[in-house]
Design a protein around this motif. Structure first.
Motif, mmCIF file in Angstrom:
data_model
loop_
_atom_site.group_PDB
_atom_site.id
_atom_site.type_symbol
_atom_site.label_atom_id
_atom_site.label_comp_id
_atom_site.label_asym_id
_atom_site.label_seq_id
_atom_site.Cartn_x
_atom_site.Cartn_y
_atom_site.Cartn_z
ATOM 1 N N THR A 1 0.834 -1.191 0.000
ATOM 2 C CA THR A 1 0.000 0.000 0.000
ATOM 3 C C THR A 1 0.878 1.253 0.000
ATOM 4 O O THR A 1 2.066 1.194 0.307
ATOM 5 N N VAL A 2 0.286 2.377 -0.356
ATOM 6 C CA VAL A 2 1.038 3.621 -0.444
ATOM 7 C C VAL A 2 0.281 4.717 0.284
ATOM 8 O O VAL A 2 -0.926 4.638 0.497
ATOM 9 N N ASP A 3 1.014 5.766 0.641
ATOM 10 C CA ASP A 3 0.424 6.930 1.285
ATOM 11 C C ASP A 3 -0.311 7.750 0.226
ATOM 12 O O ASP A 3 0.297 8.150 -0.782
ATOM 13 N N PRO A 4 -1.615 7.998 0.399
ATOM 14 C CA PRO A 4 -2.333 8.803 -0.599
ATOM 15 C C PRO A 4 -1.703 10.169 -0.830
ATOM 16 O O PRO A 4 -1.786 10.703 -1.939
ATOM 17 N N LYS A 5 -1.059 10.745 0.191
ATOM 18 C CA LYS A 5 -0.406 12.045 -0.003
ATOM 19 C C LYS A 5 0.716 11.937 -1.026
ATOM 20 O O LYS A 5 0.925 12.856 -1.833
ATOM 21 N N THR A 6 1.447 10.808 -1.004
ATOM 22 C CA THR A 6 2.493 10.592 -2.002
ATOM 23 C C THR A 6 1.906 10.588 -3.401
ATOM 24 O O THR A 6 2.448 11.192 -4.333
ATOM 25 N N LEU A 7 0.766 9.926 -3.556
ATOM 26 C CA LEU A 7 0.114 9.869 -4.866
ATOM 27 C C LEU A 7 -0.352 11.242 -5.329
ATOM 28 O O LEU A 7 -0.189 11.598 -6.502
ATOM 29 N N THR A 8 -0.950 12.011 -4.439
ATOM 30 C CA THR A 8 -1.462 13.321 -4.847
ATOM 31 C C THR A 8 -0.324 14.286 -5.187
ATOM 32 O O THR A 8 -0.459 15.097 -6.104
ATOM 33 N N VAL A 9 0.807 14.203 -4.466
ATOM 34 C CA VAL A 9 1.968 15.035 -4.811
ATOM 35 C C VAL A 9 2.461 14.685 -6.210
ATOM 36 O O VAL A 9 2.752 15.558 -7.032
ATOM 37 N N MET A 10 2.547 13.381 -6.498
ATOM 38 C CA MET A 10 3.019 12.946 -7.812
ATOM 39 C C MET A 10 2.041 13.332 -8.912
ATOM 40 O O MET A 10 2.437 13.796 -9.990
ATOM 41 N N ALA A 11 0.742 13.132 -8.662
ATOM 42 C CA ALA A 11 -0.266 13.464 -9.658
ATOM 43 C C ALA A 11 -0.247 14.960 -9.969
ATOM 44 O O ALA A 11 -0.357 15.373 -11.128
ATOM 45 N N SER A 12 -0.106 15.787 -8.932
ATOM 46 C CA SER A 12 -0.082 17.237 -9.128
ATOM 47 C C SER A 12 1.151 17.665 -9.906
ATOM 48 O O SER A 12 1.078 18.540 -10.779
ATOM 49 N N ALA A 13 2.309 17.052 -9.614
ATOM 50 C CA ALA A 13 3.540 17.398 -10.328
ATOM 51 C C ALA A 13 3.448 16.993 -11.800
ATOM 52 O O ALA A 13 3.900 17.719 -12.687
ATOM 53 N N ALA A 14 2.848 15.830 -12.067
ATOM 54 C CA ALA A 14 2.694 15.389 -13.457
ATOM 55 C C ALA A 14 1.754 16.309 -14.223
ATOM 56 O O ALA A 14 2.046 16.702 -15.356
ATOM 57 N N THR A 15 0.631 16.685 -13.597
ATOM 58 C CA THR A 15 -0.323 17.567 -14.260
ATOM 59 C C THR A 15 0.262 18.960 -14.471
ATOM 60 O O THR A 15 0.062 19.580 -15.517
ATOM 61 N N GLY A 16 0.986 19.463 -13.481
ATOM 62 C CA GLY A 16 1.566 20.797 -13.567
ATOM 63 C C GLY A 16 2.890 20.854 -14.286
ATOM 64 O O GLY A 16 3.480 21.930 -14.404
ATOM 65 N N ARG A 17 3.403 19.680 -14.750
ATOM 66 C CA ARG A 17 4.688 19.616 -15.460
ATOM 67 C C ARG A 17 5.813 20.220 -14.620
ATOM 68 O O ARG A 17 6.579 21.075 -15.074
ATOM 69 N N GLU A 18 5.888 19.768 -13.360
ATOM 70 C CA GLU A 18 6.947 20.197 -12.453
ATOM 71 C C GLU A 18 7.873 19.025 -12.161
ATOM 72 O O GLU A 18 7.421 17.890 -11.966
#
Length: 333
Positions: free
Chosen positions: A137-154
Motif C-alpha cells: 500500500t502507499v500513502d495517498p499524499k504521495t500519490l497526490t503530490v506525484m499526480a499534481s507534479a505530473a499535471t503541472g509539469r513540475e
C-alpha cells in the motif's frame, strides 16, 4: 473555444491543480486571449471560488483553500466522507477506481478548508487497514503530490529504495501514475540517468515538487500502461498462462486486472486466456478461482499441478468425518 460554460469548467479544472498558473499559459491551454482569462477569473470569483492572483514575472493564478467550500458543491460532512473514501481507494489500490481516486483527491484536498483537512487526517490516522496479497500500500499524499507534479509539469524529487534495498535520490520529470490493481507505478524521465524509468510508488518516500517546469517528452511507448507492462516484464520473471474459461469474454475481462491482458472470445459462452503472469503460482490460481466460473488450464504444468492438489485438498476437507453430520465432537462436549 467560444462556449463560455465549457471554458469556465476547463479553467476551473486547471486551477484545481495545486500550482500557480501564469495567465499566458492558461490562455494557451484554453485557446483564448489573456483578456478573456482575466474576465473568466472574475466570473469564477463571482461564483464563490477563491482564485488568488500574484503580480510580477513569476506571478499567476491559484485556487486557494477558502474559509468554506465553493458553493453548491459539498457540505462539511460530505467533504470529509468523500476525502476519506478517496484516500482509501487511492492508497490501497482498489481495482478499477484507483487512478480516478487520485485525480479527485488531489482536486478536493486543494480546496478543503484547514479544519476539514485536519478532520480527514485524524480519521485516516486512527484507521488501520487490513490488506491482502503483498500489502504494497502507499500513502495517498504521495500519490497526490506525484499526480499534481505530473499535471503541472513540475520536476519531482524523492528518495527511492530499489529492489535490492539500495537507497537513492531521484530527480525526475513525471509523466503518469499507473495502477495495476495491486501496485502503483510512476512513469517518469529520470534526469540523472537521462532515460525513462518506472518507479514502484510503495518504495518512494519524501516526494516534493521542485517548482521547476519542464517540456513534456515523447514517451517510448503507446501509453504509460504499455510502458509499465514492458518494464515489469523485463524486471520480473514471468510465465505463460493458458486457460479456457467457460464464460463470455466480457464477463471474464471485468474480473481480471488490465495488465494481464484481454481474454479472446472462443464462442458466446467461452473464451481463451493467454497471458504472462509475474505473481506466484498460488496467487494466479486464486485469481482464476475468483472468476467464479469453470475453467481448464493447459499451461504451465506447475499451475495445473497446484490446482489439482488444491482440488484434492478441498475434496478431503468436505468429506464426512466422525461424529454427527460429519463434524468431529469437541472435547468436553
Amino acid at each position: 473555444m467560444t462556449d463560455t460554460p465549457v471554458r469556465l469548467l476547463n479553467l476551473l479544472s486547471l486551477l484545481q491543480t495545486p500550482r500557480e498558473w501564469p495567465g499566458s499559459e492558461l490562455a494557451e491551454r484554453l485557446g483564448v486571449s489573456a483578456r478573456t482569462i482575466r474576465r473568466d477569473i472574475e466570473r469564477l470569483r463571482d461564483l464563490g471560488y477563491p482564485v488568488q492572483a500574484t503580480m510580477g514575472a513569476v506571478g499567476g493564478y491559484r485556487l486557494a483553500a477558502g474559509a468554506a467550500l465553493p458553493p453548491l458543491v459539498l457540505d462539511d460532512e460530505e467533504a470529509v466522507a468523500i476525502a476519506v473514501g478517496l484516500r482509501a481507494g487511492a492508497g490501497h489500490a482498489v481495482d478499477g477506481i484507483e487512478e480516478a481516486s487520485v485525480r479527485a483527491l488531489a482536486k478536493l484536498e486543494q480546496v478543503l478548508p484547514a479544519r476539514l483537512r485536519h478532520r480527514v487526517t485524524s480519521l485516516q490516522a486512527a484507521t488501520v487497514p487490513l490488506t491482502w496479497g503483498d500489502g504494497a500500500t502507499v500513502d495517498p499524499k504521495t500519490l497526490t503530490v506525484m499526480a499534481s507534479a505530473a499535471t503541472g509539469r513540475e520536476r519531482l524529487r524523492f528518495a527511492y529504495r530499489t529492489g535490492d534495498g539500495t537507497a537513492t535520490k531521484r530527480l525526475v520529470e513525471p509523466h503518469s501514475l499507473v495502477s495495476t490493481g495491486r501496485r502503483w507505478y510512476l512513469v517518469a524521465f529520470d534526469n540523472d540517468r537521462d532515460d525513462w524509468r518506472t518507479f514502484r510508488v510503495d518504495r518512494v518516500s519524501d516526494p516534493f515538487a521542485t517548482g521547476a517546469r519542464f517540456e513534456p517528452r515523447e514517451l517510448p511507448a503507446e501509453n504509460a500502461a504499455d510502458f509499465v507492462r514492458g518494464s515489469t516484464a523485463r524486471s520480473q520473471p514471468g510465465y505463460r498462462v493458458v486457460a479456457t474459461v467457460r464464460a463470455p469474454a466480457a464477463f471474464v475481462a471485468a474480473r481480471l486486472p488490465n495488465h494481464l491482458g484481454a481474454p479472446r472470445p472462443v464462442d458466446e459462452d467461452s473464451c481463451l486466456l493467454d497471458m504472462v503472469a509475474t505473481d506466484s503460482i498460488e496467487w494466479t490460481a486464486f485469481r482464476l478461482l475468483m472468476l467464479d466460473c469453470d475453467f481448464e488450464v493447459t499451461e504451465p504444468p506447475e499451475l495445473v499441478d497446484h490446482l489439482r492438489e488444491l482440488g484434492a485438498r478441498i475434496s478431503r476437507a468436505t468429506q464426512k468425518g466422525p461424529g454427527a453430520g460429519g463434524v468431529a465432537p469437541r472435547p468436553g462436549l
